[in-house]
Every structure is written in structure tokens, then in C-alpha cells.
Design a protein around this motif. Structure first.
Motif, mmCIF file in Angstrom:
data_model
loop_
_atom_site.group_PDB
_atom_site.id
_atom_site.type_symbol
_atom_site.label_atom_id
_atom_site.label_comp_id
_atom_site.label_asym_id
_atom_site.label_seq_id
_atom_site.Cartn_x
_atom_site.Cartn_y
_atom_site.Cartn_z
ATOM 1 N N GLN A 86 -7.563 3.771 -0.720
ATOM 2 C CA GLN A 86 -6.368 2.934 -0.723
ATOM 3 C C GLN A 86 -5.723 2.967 -2.107
ATOM 4 O OE1 GLN A 86 -6.587 -1.527 -0.754
ATOM 5 N NE2 GLN A 86 -5.804 -1.250 1.324
ATOM 6 N N THR A 87 -4.395 2.958 -2.121
ATOM 7 C CA THR A 87 -3.639 2.798 -3.360
ATOM 8 C C THR A 87 -2.618 1.702 -3.138
ATOM 9 O OG1 THR A 87 -3.850 5.157 -3.866
ATOM 10 C CG2 THR A 87 -2.170 3.933 -5.079
ATOM 11 N N ALA A 135 -7.440 0.946 -12.142
ATOM 12 C CA ALA A 135 -6.070 0.454 -12.281
ATOM 13 C C ALA A 135 -5.410 1.201 -13.425
ATOM 14 C CB ALA A 135 -6.065 -1.041 -12.547
ATOM 15 N N GLU A 140 0.850 -1.186 0.000
ATOM 16 C CA GLU A 140 0.000 0.000 0.000
ATOM 17 C C GLU A 140 0.890 1.241 0.000
ATOM 18 O OE1 GLU A 140 -3.756 1.931 2.445
ATOM 19 O OE2 GLU A 140 -2.931 0.011 3.097
ATOM 20 N N LYS A 170 -15.557 2.298 -8.344
ATOM 21 C CA LYS A 170 -14.845 2.691 -7.130
ATOM 22 C C LYS A 170 -13.408 2.168 -7.137
ATOM 23 C CE LYS A 170 -17.009 2.631 -3.155
ATOM 24 N NZ LYS A 170 -17.791 2.131 -1.997
ATOM 25 N N LYS A 171 -13.029 1.476 -8.220
ATOM 26 C CA LYS A 171 -11.692 0.909 -8.322
ATOM 27 C C LYS A 171 -11.148 1.197 -9.718
ATOM 28 C CE LYS A 171 -11.652 -3.406 -7.156
ATOM 29 N NZ LYS A 171 -11.487 -4.853 -6.971
ATOM 30 N N GLU A 192 -3.392 0.205 -8.270
ATOM 31 C CA GLU A 192 -4.844 0.107 -8.172
ATOM 32 C C GLU A 192 -5.277 1.128 -7.133
ATOM 33 O OE1 GLU A 192 -7.514 -3.633 -8.115
ATOM 34 O OE2 GLU A 192 -7.147 -3.107 -6.003
ATOM 35 N N LYS A 240 -8.440 2.639 -5.000
ATOM 36 C CA LYS A 240 -9.806 2.405 -4.536
ATOM 37 C C LYS A 240 -10.331 3.718 -3.953
ATOM 38 C CE LYS A 240 -9.180 -2.478 -3.536
ATOM 39 N NZ LYS A 240 -9.225 -3.524 -2.511
ATOM 40 N N LYS A 250 0.362 -2.750 -8.249
ATOM 41 C CA LYS A 250 -0.181 -3.918 -8.959
ATOM 42 C C LYS A 250 0.904 -4.480 -9.850
ATOM 43 C CE LYS A 250 -3.714 -5.346 -8.828
ATOM 44 N NZ LYS A 250 -4.191 -6.415 -7.970
#
Length: 154
Positions: free
Chosen positions: A144-145, A115, A85, A112-113, A101, A103, A148
Motif C-alpha cells: 500500500q502507498t 515514509a 491510497e 515494513k513501513k 507512506e 507499506k 501523508k
């Protein structure tokens, strides 16, 4: 009194530097009936179990002596991980250009998400390139980030 995470971070930082790792983050959370004090560490060439053990053995007696956590807890020391995170401005800066990603608390364009490739993190906001479309989110909108990683490379 300072937050427990601030106190633990101040204790952990010189230990991390001494053993040659970066202090990535400290969390103090309740999961079920248990409390967890989590210390996340990082190093460019990776984190080993020996590094986690060294950090844990070094900080544990200091935490006991300081007695800053009034309730029972479980101490965990681990790597920040591949899908770490991003929380601090320096985390975002370090991973400009990486796939992330994001959120959100509330939907944008029905989602809500998101990428995409992290473009910037200026002024507390985050911008990504999601398949050629640029999205910019205020930090207050981001829950949150996470990185990925492309596991097909491994």
C-alpha cells in the motif's frame, strides 16, 4: 465476465465526468458479513456531500438495471480523502514530490513501513527519499502507498 470493479468503473466514469469530478477508484470488498461497493471521487477544489449524493443517485439505478452484483451490498460514494491510497500509475505521477507512506509485504532494513517524499514511480516501482536516504521498491513488494499530508499546515 469482467471484475465487478471494472464494470462499475465503466458505468461511473461518464457520470463522474458529467458532474465534474474525477473517478479516483472503485472497490468491492467484504467487511464482516457485509459487502461494500465504494466509489471514490476527487476534484481539485474538493468534494462536497452534494457531489457524493449526485454520483450515488446517478449510478444507483444503473447498477440496479444492470444487476451485475449477485449479492446484497451497500453503496458508498466518498472523497478519495487527504490520506488517499495511490494505486494507479497516474495517481503516483500526480503526487511526485508529495509525502507518502509506503507499506511493504516483507521487511527491508528491518522495517515494513517507510515514509518520505515520492521521487518516482517508473517501471512499476516506487522510489522515495526518507530523510536523505533513497529507497526503491518493486511494485510487487508494495502492499500500500498512501499520501501523508502535513496536518501542521492546517
Amino acid at each position: 465476465m469482467s471484475k465487478i470493479t471494472d464494470i462499475v468503473s465503466a458505468l461511473a466514469l461518464p457520470i463522474a465526468e458529467n458532474i465534474g469530478v474525477e473517478l479516483w477508484d472503485v472497490e468491492f470488498v467484504k467487511e464482516g458479513s457485509e459487502r461494500y461497493l465504494r466509489i471514490f471521487i476527487d476534484r481539485e477544489d474538493g468534494i462536497t456531500i452534494d457531489l457524493c449524493e449526485g454520483m450515488s443517485r446517478s449510478i444507483d439505478p444503473l447498477l440496479d438495471d444492470l444487476d451485475c452484483i449477485p449479492e446484497p451490498y451497500i453503496l458508498e460514494v466518498s472523497s478519495a480523502g487527504l490520506e488517499r491510497e495511490l494505486k494507479k500509475p497516474e495517481h503516483y505521477e500526480r503526487f511526485i514530490g508529495a509525502e507518502v507512506e509506503v507499506k511493504l509485504y516483507k521487511a527491508v532494513d528491518g522495517a515494513k513501513k517507510f515514509a518520505g517524499r515520492l521521487l518516482s514511480c517508473s517501471g512499476g516501482g516506487v522510489s522515495i527519499d526518507a530523510g536523505g536516504k533513497i529507497y526503491s521498491f518493486e511494485s510487487s513488494a508494495v502492499s500500500q502507498t498512501r499520501l501523508k499530508p502535513d496536518f501542521s499546515k492546517y
